[in-house]
Design a protein around this motif. Structure first.
Motif, short mmCIF file in Angstrom:
data_model
loop_
_atom_site.label_atom_id
_atom_site.label_comp_id
_atom_site.label_asym_id
_atom_site.label_seq_id
_atom_site.Cartn_x
_atom_site.Cartn_y
_atom_site.Cartn_z
N UNK A 35 32.86 59.00 58.83
CA UNK A 35 33.27 60.33 58.47
C UNK A 35 34.43 60.26 57.48
N UNK A 41 41.57 69.23 56.95
CA UNK A 41 40.17 69.59 57.17
C UNK A 41 39.60 68.85 58.37
N UNK A 42 38.44 69.32 58.83
CA UNK A 42 37.73 68.58 59.86
C UNK A 42 36.96 67.43 59.23
N UNK A 90 37.05 57.68 58.87
CA UNK A 90 36.93 57.45 60.31
C UNK A 90 35.58 56.82 60.64
N UNK A 105 35.97 57.10 68.50
CA UNK A 105 36.47 56.92 67.14
C UNK A 105 37.52 55.82 67.07
N UNK A 106 37.60 55.21 65.88
CA UNK A 106 38.69 54.31 65.58
C UNK A 106 39.88 55.09 65.05
N UNK A 107 40.93 54.37 64.69
CA UNK A 107 42.16 55.02 64.25
C UNK A 107 42.16 55.33 62.76
N UNK A 108 41.11 54.93 62.04
CA UNK A 108 40.95 55.36 60.67
C UNK A 108 41.58 54.44 59.64
N UNK A 110 43.39 55.04 55.92
CA UNK A 110 43.91 56.02 54.96
C UNK A 110 43.75 55.44 53.57
N UNK B 34 31.86 68.16 71.96
CA UNK B 34 32.93 67.23 72.32
C UNK B 34 34.25 67.76 71.78
N UNK B 36 38.18 66.76 70.84
CA UNK B 36 38.98 65.61 70.44
C UNK B 36 40.43 66.05 70.22
N UNK B 38 43.80 64.80 67.88
CA UNK B 38 44.19 63.96 66.74
C UNK B 38 45.69 64.11 66.51
N UNK B 41 47.93 61.80 61.14
CA UNK B 41 47.58 60.58 60.43
C UNK B 41 46.81 59.56 61.25
N UNK B 42 46.38 59.95 62.43
CA UNK B 42 45.71 59.00 63.33
C UNK B 42 44.23 59.35 63.49
N UNK B 43 43.54 58.50 64.25
CA UNK B 43 42.14 58.75 64.55
C UNK B 43 41.97 59.80 65.62
N UNK B 44 40.72 59.95 66.06
CA UNK B 44 40.39 60.97 67.06
C UNK B 44 40.27 60.34 68.44
N UNK B 49 33.51 65.68 76.95
CA UNK B 49 32.16 65.82 76.41
C UNK B 49 31.38 66.73 77.35
N UNK B 89 40.36 69.23 67.92
CA UNK B 89 39.13 69.45 67.17
C UNK B 89 37.95 69.57 68.12
N UNK B 99 27.81 64.85 64.29
CA UNK B 99 28.60 65.93 64.82
C UNK B 99 29.07 66.81 63.66
N UNK B 101 32.08 69.30 62.78
CA UNK B 101 33.44 69.56 63.26
C UNK B 101 33.98 70.90 62.78
N UNK B 102 34.85 71.47 63.61
CA UNK B 102 35.68 72.56 63.15
C UNK B 102 36.88 72.00 62.41
N UNK B 103 37.73 72.87 61.90
CA UNK B 103 38.90 72.42 61.15
C UNK B 103 40.11 72.21 62.04
#
Lengths: 114, 111
Positions: A35, A41-42, A90, A105-108, A110, B34, B36, B38, B41-44, B49, B89, B99, B101-103
């Motif tokens: 993703x 944004x989502x 992601x 999910x992973x931590x992404x 950047x 689902x 989530x 966040x 600056x990090x992941x989800x 669920x 999210x 999936x 996602x919403x914002x």
């Protein structure tokens, strides 16, 4: 049990360059999805891989490509980088497509394109 | 085409308050939803669920409900704490290998 790991965590690239992002799926997971999340944004779906085959693709140009390896880890490759490619990327893994067990999910990563 | 909306976009509450985050979706033919969390600056991080056949799921101070017919889900957070501050999210699985996602709702819990 290890979770989803992504590398690198941060990356700065110049417009026009190519980049490869990596993802190790959670143990036992055979599906990986990528993703893109722009600021505020989502996440937006790029594509999904199941047992080394692309299983679905979002509205992204062909310069976004991927691979999944026999150990179910995955790579996201982006060619001819544009400024708008700057985002958090992601990776998520799942036991199936996500229909029954959801995503982890992973931590992404950047990515900043300058 | 499935669309997911989250209202409000941002929320600020005092510590200890119970709160509800909303998620709505346009196509009720979903397989699961689902929630989530966040951090900046990090992941989800997956919170809950809910399968399409379920009405709600609970984990600790969190409770998520699902009403498919009305295209709505709510995430209830009891006794909020400053550590709950994050973006929440929701995402719906509509059987197209992804999936949607919403914002997100950006939550700030004030000490």
């Amino acid at each position: 049990e290890t979770g989803v790991t992504q590398s690198p965590t941060h990356l700065i690239k110049t417009r026009g360059q190519q980049v490869t992002l990596r993802c190790s799926s959670q143990s036992g997971h055979n599906t990986v999805s990528w993703y893109q999340q722009a600021l505020g944004q989502g996440p937006q779906f790029i594509f999904q891989y199941y047992r080394e085959e692309e299983n679905g693709r979002g509205n992204f140009p062909p310069r976004f490509s991927g691979l999944q390896f026999p150990n179910y880890s995955s790579e996201l490759n982006v060619n001819a980088l544009e400024l708008d490619d700057s985002a958090l990327y992601l990776c998520a893994s799942s036991l199936d497509s996500g229909i029954n067990y959801g995503y982890t999910f992973g931590s992404g990563t950047r990515l900043t394109v300058v | 085409k499935q669309e997911v909306t989250q209202i409000p976009a941002a929320l600020s509450v005092p510590e200890g308050e119970n709160l509800v985050l909303n998620c709505s979706f346009t196509d009720s033919a979903i397989y699961n939803l689902q929630w989530f969390r966040q951090d900046p600056g990090k992941g989800l991080t997956s919170l809950l669920l809910i399968q399409s056949s379920q009405r709600e799921q609970t984990s600790g101070r969190l409770n998520a409900s699902l009403d498919k017919s009305s295209g709505r889900s709510t995430l209830y957070i009891a006794a909020s704490q400053p550590g709950d501050s994050a973006t929440y999210l929701c995402a719906v699985w509509s059987g197209t290998y992804k999936y949607i996602f919403g914002t997100g709702t950006r939550l700030k819990v004030l000490a």
